[in-house]
Design a protein around this motif. Structure first.
Motif, PDB file in Angstrom:
ATOM      1  N   ALA A 110       0.828  -1.208   0.000  1.00  0.00           N
ATOM      2  CA  ALA A 110       0.000   0.000   0.000  1.00  0.00           C
ATOM      3  C   ALA A 110       0.860   1.254   0.000  1.00  0.00           C
ATOM      4  O   ALA A 110       0.591   2.222  -0.733  1.00  0.00           O
ATOM      5  CB  ALA A 110      -0.933  -0.004   1.206  1.00  0.00           C
ATOM      6  N   HIS A 122       1.088   3.905  -2.987  1.00  0.00           N
ATOM      7  CA  HIS A 122       0.395   5.107  -2.505  1.00  0.00           C
ATOM      8  C   HIS A 122      -1.135   4.928  -2.530  1.00  0.00           C
ATOM      9  O   HIS A 122      -1.875   5.781  -3.024  1.00  0.00           O
ATOM     10  CB  HIS A 122       0.790   6.335  -3.334  1.00  0.00           C
ATOM     11  N   ARG A 123      -1.567   3.799  -2.001  1.00  0.00           N
ATOM     12  CA  ARG A 123      -2.991   3.499  -1.942  1.00  0.00           C
ATOM     13  C   ARG A 123      -3.336   2.928  -0.564  1.00  0.00           C
ATOM     14  O   ARG A 123      -2.461   2.625   0.246  1.00  0.00           O
ATOM     15  CB  ARG A 123      -3.402   2.475  -3.018  1.00  0.00           C
ATOM     16  N   GLU A 124      -4.651   2.765  -0.301  1.00  0.00           N
ATOM     17  CA  GLU A 124      -5.113   2.180   0.948  1.00  0.00           C
ATOM     18  C   GLU A 124      -4.814   0.676   0.960  1.00  0.00           C
ATOM     19  O   GLU A 124      -4.709   0.046  -0.109  1.00  0.00           O
ATOM     20  CB  GLU A 124      -6.619   2.407   1.127  1.00  0.00           C
ATOM     21  N   THR A 131      -6.942  -1.504  -1.252  1.00  0.00           N
ATOM     22  CA  THR A 131      -6.563  -1.472  -2.665  1.00  0.00           C
ATOM     23  C   THR A 131      -5.368  -2.377  -2.917  1.00  0.00           C
ATOM     24  O   THR A 131      -5.304  -3.077  -3.935  1.00  0.00           O
ATOM     25  CB  THR A 131      -6.230  -0.037  -3.092  1.00  0.00           C
ATOM     26  N   ARG A 159      -4.967  -5.546  -5.496  1.00  0.00           N
ATOM     27  CA  ARG A 159      -3.863  -5.696  -6.451  1.00  0.00           C
ATOM     28  C   ARG A 159      -3.202  -7.065  -6.302  1.00  0.00           C
ATOM     29  O   ARG A 159      -2.831  -7.709  -7.293  1.00  0.00           O
ATOM     30  CB  ARG A 159      -2.830  -4.584  -6.240  1.00  0.00           C
TER      31      ARG A 159
END
Length: 276
Positions: free
Chosen positions: A94, A98-100, A103, A107
């Motif tokens: 994450a 640069h995501r929660e 997310t 992925r």
């Protein structure tokens, strides 16, 4: 033949806990994943980790960069993401994208499904009948930091039909380190291969002069290539360029080495490195 769903199940089970570095890794690697990676009942934990990591890493070269990183981190293959808990590796992914975390989990799931798709396609699963043989893996090491520089080549080939010998583009001065007998560019195998059988052999070549490049031009299907060069640290090259695409610079590490990898090579194209 293993189904994609079975492989997805094995991969999702492996990512839990410490992933590939779980203490009971032999119990964590399911039957479908074992078959894919060539794991046998005689293999110890270290060999199992090596075989699974190698196969997963090679398959992951066919994924988009974000999914490749997510998948390799999930299993603990990437050293920077080798955390003891799966949730910590998810957090690492994450932060990297640069995501929660939710997310990052998506992925990872997407990457695992695509990894299974790659593994279960006919091109990856085997060689079509009548194709003779192809190279599954080639690893080349050039040792230029010694009085008598030499190159070691390790090859793993897969037979598509009955094979007793291999025609090879052998450099002058090469000799077999193991895996057969060589004469006039033909390697006679220790035992015949049948369709689907694999064989490993190695070549050793002593160099009369220091080379300015290390290249490989596949004449047959080649799934994976690794090239390593160990330079004399007192005479490091000013610049190293990756081939193909000579404008791409390659960094020499603190040990005086470079490492390049290539997947699904194109026949007749030159792969490797050039330096000055």
């Amino acid at each position: 033949m293993a189904t994609q769903a079975e492989l997805v199940g094995d991969l999702k089970a492996l990512r839990k806990g410490r992933g590939l570095f779980a203490g009971n890794v032999a119990d964590r690697v399911g039957g479908t994943l074992r078959d894919l990676c060539g794991v046998t009942d005689e293999d110890g934990p270290g060999e199992i980790r090596y075989r699974v990591a190698r196969r997963v890493t090679r398959l992951a070269t066919g994924l988009p960069d974000d999914l490749r990183v997510a998948v390799l981190a999930a299993f603990g293959v990437l050293p920077a993401a080798r955390h003891p808990l799966y949730q910590d590796r998810v957090a690492w992914v994450a932060d990297r994208i640069h995501r929660e975390p939710r997310t990052a989990r998506r992925r990872i799931d997407e990457g695992i499904h695509q990894l299974a798709q790659l593994a279960c396609t006919p091109q990856r699963a085997g060689t079509p009948p009548g194709a003779g043989w192809h190279t599954e893996e080639t690893r080349v090491l050039a040792m230029l930091d010694r009085a008598a520089p030499e190159v070691l080549e390790h090859h793993r080939v897969v037979a598509g039909q009955d094979v007793t010998e291999l025609e090879l583009p052998v450099p002058p001065g090469s000799e077999v380190a193991y895996g057969g007998t060589l004469r006039s560019g033909v390697l006679t195998l220790p035992a015949p291969l049948g369709p689907g059988d694999t064989h490993e052999f190695a070549l050793r070549t002593r160099l009369a002069v220091l080379p300015r490049q290390l290249v490989h031009v596949p004449g047959r299907q080649c799934d994976f290539l690794e090239l390593r060069v160990r330079f004399d640290r007192d005479r490091l090259p000013r610049r190293v360029s990756r081939l193909p695409g000579g404008a791409t610079a390659v960094q020499v590490d603190r040990a005086g080495e470079i490492r390049l990898t290539f997947a699904d090579l194109t026949r007749g194209l030159t792969y490797g490195a050039r330096w000055d």
